[in-house]
Design a protein around this motif. Structure first.
Motif, mmCIF file in Angstrom:
data_model
loop_
_atom_site.group_PDB
_atom_site.id
_atom_site.type_symbol
_atom_site.label_atom_id
_atom_site.label_comp_id
_atom_site.label_asym_id
_atom_site.label_seq_id
_atom_site.Cartn_x
_atom_site.Cartn_y
_atom_site.Cartn_z
ATOM 1 N N VAL B 34 1.156 -1.183 0.113
ATOM 2 C CA VAL B 34 0.078 0.069 0.195
ATOM 3 C C VAL B 34 0.567 1.333 0.478
ATOM 4 C CG1 VAL B 34 -2.088 1.321 1.399
ATOM 5 C CG2 VAL B 34 -2.208 -1.256 1.530
ATOM 6 N N CYS B 36 3.825 1.489 -0.660
ATOM 7 C CA CYS B 36 4.741 1.846 -2.513
ATOM 8 C C CYS B 36 3.397 2.321 -3.462
ATOM 9 C CB CYS B 36 5.168 0.450 -2.779
ATOM 10 S SG CYS B 36 6.653 -0.288 -2.261
ATOM 11 N N VAL B 37 2.280 2.035 -3.482
ATOM 12 C CA VAL B 37 1.181 2.326 -4.107
ATOM 13 C C VAL B 37 1.570 4.036 -3.845
ATOM 14 C CG1 VAL B 37 -0.857 2.769 -5.347
ATOM 15 C CG2 VAL B 37 0.264 -0.202 -4.879
ATOM 16 N N LEU B 39 3.800 6.112 -2.705
ATOM 17 C CA LEU B 39 4.267 6.592 -2.461
ATOM 18 C C LEU B 39 4.796 6.679 -3.994
ATOM 19 C CD1 LEU B 39 7.642 6.928 -1.737
ATOM 20 C CD2 LEU B 39 7.696 5.184 -3.308
ATOM 21 N N ILE B 40 3.943 5.868 -5.374
ATOM 22 C CA ILE B 40 4.401 5.987 -7.072
ATOM 23 C C ILE B 40 3.491 6.858 -6.827
ATOM 24 C CG2 ILE B 40 3.708 5.100 -9.385
ATOM 25 C CD1 ILE B 40 5.350 1.994 -7.267
ATOM 26 N N TYR B 43 4.426 10.839 -5.755
ATOM 27 C CA TYR B 43 5.668 11.349 -6.575
ATOM 28 C C TYR B 43 5.230 11.378 -7.653
ATOM 29 C CZ TYR B 43 9.832 11.306 -4.031
ATOM 30 O OH TYR B 43 10.360 11.697 -2.491
ATOM 31 N N LEU B 44 4.027 10.760 -8.383
ATOM 32 C CA LEU B 44 3.871 11.500 -9.920
ATOM 33 C C LEU B 44 3.216 12.185 -9.936
ATOM 34 C CD1 LEU B 44 3.256 7.726 -11.591
ATOM 35 C CD2 LEU B 44 4.871 9.563 -12.060
ATOM 36 N N ARG B 268 11.794 18.664 -18.353
ATOM 37 C CA ARG B 268 12.059 17.422 -17.798
ATOM 38 C C ARG B 268 10.446 17.180 -17.206
ATOM 39 N NH1 ARG B 268 15.645 14.751 -13.708
ATOM 40 N NH2 ARG B 268 15.414 15.120 -11.823
ATOM 41 N N LEU B 271 7.757 15.522 -19.277
ATOM 42 C CA LEU B 271 8.307 14.501 -18.781
ATOM 43 C C LEU B 271 7.332 13.545 -17.994
ATOM 44 C CD1 LEU B 271 11.230 13.828 -20.202
ATOM 45 C CD2 LEU B 271 9.455 14.155 -21.508
ATOM 46 N N PHE B 272 8.040 14.519 -16.878
ATOM 47 C CA PHE B 272 6.972 14.161 -15.780
ATOM 48 C C PHE B 272 5.110 13.870 -16.237
ATOM 49 C CE2 PHE B 272 10.451 14.791 -13.040
ATOM 50 C CZ PHE B 272 10.668 13.136 -13.023
ATOM 51 N N ALA B 275 3.932 10.738 -17.576
ATOM 52 C CA ALA B 275 3.652 9.469 -16.958
ATOM 53 C C ALA B 275 2.942 9.889 -16.623
ATOM 54 C CB ALA B 275 4.823 10.147 -16.249
ATOM 55 N N LEU B 278 0.150 8.759 -18.720
ATOM 56 C CA LEU B 278 0.380 7.256 -18.971
ATOM 57 C C LEU B 278 -0.403 6.959 -17.817
ATOM 58 C CD1 LEU B 278 1.318 4.773 -20.029
ATOM 59 C CD2 LEU B 278 3.397 5.210 -18.974
ATOM 60 N N TYR B 279 0.465 6.838 -16.404
ATOM 61 C CA TYR B 279 -0.707 6.392 -14.502
ATOM 62 C C TYR B 279 -1.072 6.811 -14.936
ATOM 63 C CZ TYR B 279 -0.323 4.559 -10.327
ATOM 64 O OH TYR B 279 -0.054 4.333 -8.978
ATOM 65 N N MET B 283 -4.570 3.239 -15.418
ATOM 66 C CA MET B 283 -5.012 2.631 -12.989
ATOM 67 C C MET B 283 -6.469 2.927 -13.708
ATOM 68 S SD MET B 283 -4.390 2.507 -10.477
ATOM 69 C CE MET B 283 -2.303 2.623 -10.703
#
Lengths: 296, 301
Positions: B34, B36-37, B39-40, B43-44, B268, B271-272, B275, B278-279, B283
């Motif tokens: 949980v 990690c999800v 966190l990702i 951050y994104l 830069r 680019l995030f 992402a 894409l995320y 989802m």
């Protein structure tokens, strides 16, 4: 009823479906055989002891993949060392401790989500978190930690599955003898899920060997030959990343195919090992769980 | 006597405390996925939002031109979004029929050695590293397309579609086979007893009752295709064009991968943001996948 007594429309339907299925199955087989043969034919002539045992140099121009091989080994070791306790621990929590079904559902949903996230996103977040925020810079260790997150769900699942097969009566027996929960887990549950952990490790190794997008920005492209601990802290390309760099950026197709052939041998070997282990453990389980346990 | 009792009481308290600590440790390990999800996601979102703000959401998502390093940079990612959608759709159109029929064959018709052979072939396809697909695509498909269709460069959307179709094949076959094999045999027996031939039974009884699982397989394939980066990067050519079949194109994934190493500043950040887009797609796909998996009661393997 024999097929040839059927009306023509039904016969035509059956024949068409059969043919399409045949062709589809054939395509699947032909694809993998084609890829294997092609890569081996193109790659094996370039594999030499010299390629495998030296580092690349610019002057004189020379390609050697020893550093890439070592980096791959380092990254596999580092990932597994971190991944096993985390993944197995999470699985034990889910199977042995968790009583709240909502918590279990959330954790399992999170694991499913993790296994659906593409590796390029792992690479990006790994770069932001491990390389920049945690100060590891571009290094094998940062790459390995990124891979740990990627592979957690799979090792969790294999461990969970083997935990489910540990008979409930063993736990109850241990509890009845007055053992605490932790003692039961240490002495009864953990030995029972070793097979799941091993299968999970083999599967993870296969995935790590094939991974590239997540490592591009976390572990970098360097080809320096280092010892294990120094290697962990410095950037290094794994075999897959090296393949990408040689093929896409340097046009060294001989070296790229050589690496591809090596990778194919490794991943095919490891995947068959994983399949064999799974069957083997299953058989052991079915044959005699009690005898196997009574030795301990 | 009382002292001894006291001792056991203390021992018990100590034991309980240890148990509680260990429980806590395992709880933390359990919650790590949980974490990690989260966190990702965090951050994104944090790193993806600023560029969208600076560029303007509408211009970012629907701008047709991407020129990140030009003197007057343009950050429109519509070409990438469309390429990702077309590429995935193409891969599904090519890959799903083959995967579906192969799955029915493996699950229902193939027996013994042939079944084992086919299943190992599927397992091996799944194990091939994506860079190897990329390399083979680069050396076989790209020149092949150039010669066959007489275009100046074979690195194109078509090449990516073919590579992606091959790469999603094993996931589609595996999940569909699991779904087809878990169809209750009574259904098939009833159909056979009514006089339907085996093949008719498989396609008119087994397949419809496994449809949720097969839908899950397709959705899984969509997820794999939209998230693939390396293989596509090697065969797509990576020019930020609006997608056409025979032109060099750039996907959402490859847009991130190809510029990340030398990007800075707004580029830069943009680019995030890519992402993050894409995320968002992933989802959506995950939610659909979960829906079908729950309904079909098949485990993703």
């Amino acid at each position: 009823m024999k097929t040839n007594q059927l009306p023509i429309r039904r016969r035509a339907y059956i024949a068409t479906m059969k043919t399409i299925m045949w062709i589809s199955a054939l395509i699947t087989c032909a694809l993998i055989i084609g890829i294997i043969v092609y890569v081996f034919v193109k790659g094996i002539p370039f594999i030499s002891w010299d390629l495998l045992s030296t580092s690349p140099t610019y002057i004189p121009h020379h390609i050697g993949i020893l550093p890439d091989i070592m980096n791959t080994i380092y990254i596999v070791i580092a990932s597994l060392v971190v991944m096993v306790p985390l993944g197995a621990g999470a699985a034990i929590y889910l199977e042995e401790y968790a009583t709240n079904q909502k918590v279990v559902a959330v954790i399992e949903y999170a694991a499913e989500t993790l296994s659906g996230i593409p590796s390029i996103i792992y690479g990006l977040v790994g770069m932001l978190f491990f390389c920049e925020f945690a100060g590891l810079r571009t290094s094998i260790l940062a790459g390995a930690l990124t891979l740990v997150i990627m592979n957690l769900p799979s090792i969790m699942r294999t461990t969970q599955e083997s935990l489910k097969t540990v008979p409930q009566s063993y736990r109850e027996g241990a509890f009845a003898l007055g053992a605490g929960k932790w003692r039961v887990i240490r002495t009864v549950v953990l030995p029972g899920c070793v097979d799941g952990i091993i299968t999970g490790c083999v599967l993870a190794t296969g995935r790590i060997l094939g991974e590239s997008a997540a490592l591009l920005f976390t572990a970098g492209f360097a080809h320096a030959l280092n010892g294990f601990f120094q290697g962990l802290m410095s950037p290094g390309a794994t075999l897959t990343v090296a393949l990408y760099v040689y093929a896409k950026e340097q046009g060294e197709f001989g070296a790229a195919f050589a690496i591809a052939a090596i990778l194919m041998v490794l991943t095919l070997g490891i995947n068959s090992l994983a399949m064999w282990l799974e069957n083997h453990f299953k058989k052991l389980r079915e044959q005699g769980y009690p005898q196997e346990k009574s030795k301990e | 006597m009382t002292r001894k009792k006291e001792k056991t009481v203390q021992e018990n308290i100590r034991r309980k405390r240890v148990e509680r600590i260990i429980h806590g440790i395992f709880l933390m390990l359990g919650l790590i996925t949980v974490g990690c999800v989260l966190l990702i996601t965090i951050y994104l979102v944090i790193s993806g939002i600023p560029a969208m703000r600076t560029i303007g959401l509408k211009e970012f998502l629907f701008g047709q031109k991407w020129a990140s390093t030009a003197a007057e940079p343009k950050f429109g990612i519509l070409p990438f979004i469309l390429t990702s959608i077309y590429g995935t759709a193409g891969a599904i159109v090519l890959g799903v029929p083959v995967g579906f029929f192969a799955a029915v064959y493996i699950a229902k018709i193939a027996k013994g050695k042939i079944k084992w052979l086919l299943q190992s072939a599927v397992g091996m396809l799944a194990g091939v590293p994506s860079v190897v697909y990329g390399l083979v695509g680069m050396m076989v498909l790209v020149p092949g397309i150039r010669k066959l269709f007489k275009v100046p460069d074979g690195a194109s959307l078509l090449a990516s579609i073919i590579v992606l179709a091959i790469m999603i094949l094993p996931s589609i076959i595996k999940v569909s086979v699991t779904a087809l094999e878990s169809v209750p045999p009574e259904y098939e027996e009833a159909s056979l007893a009514m006089g339907a031939t085996p093949i008719e039974t498989y396609f008119r009884v087994s397949v419809p009752s496994a449809r949720s699982g097969i839908a899950a397989a397709v959705v899984l394939g969509v997820g794999r295709a939209i998230g693939e980066a390396m293989a596509v990067m090697m065969v797509a050519g990576n020019a930020p064009n609006m997608p056409t079949l025979f032109e060099s194109v750039r996907f959402l994934t490859t847009a991130v991968a190809s510029e990340m190493s030398y990007s800075s500043g707004l580029q830069r950040q943009a680019l995030f943001s890519i992402a993050l887009v894409l995320y968002f797609f992933i989802m959506l796909i995950n939610a659909a996948l979960n829906f079908f998996l729950k309904r079909g009661n098949v485990k993703q393997s």
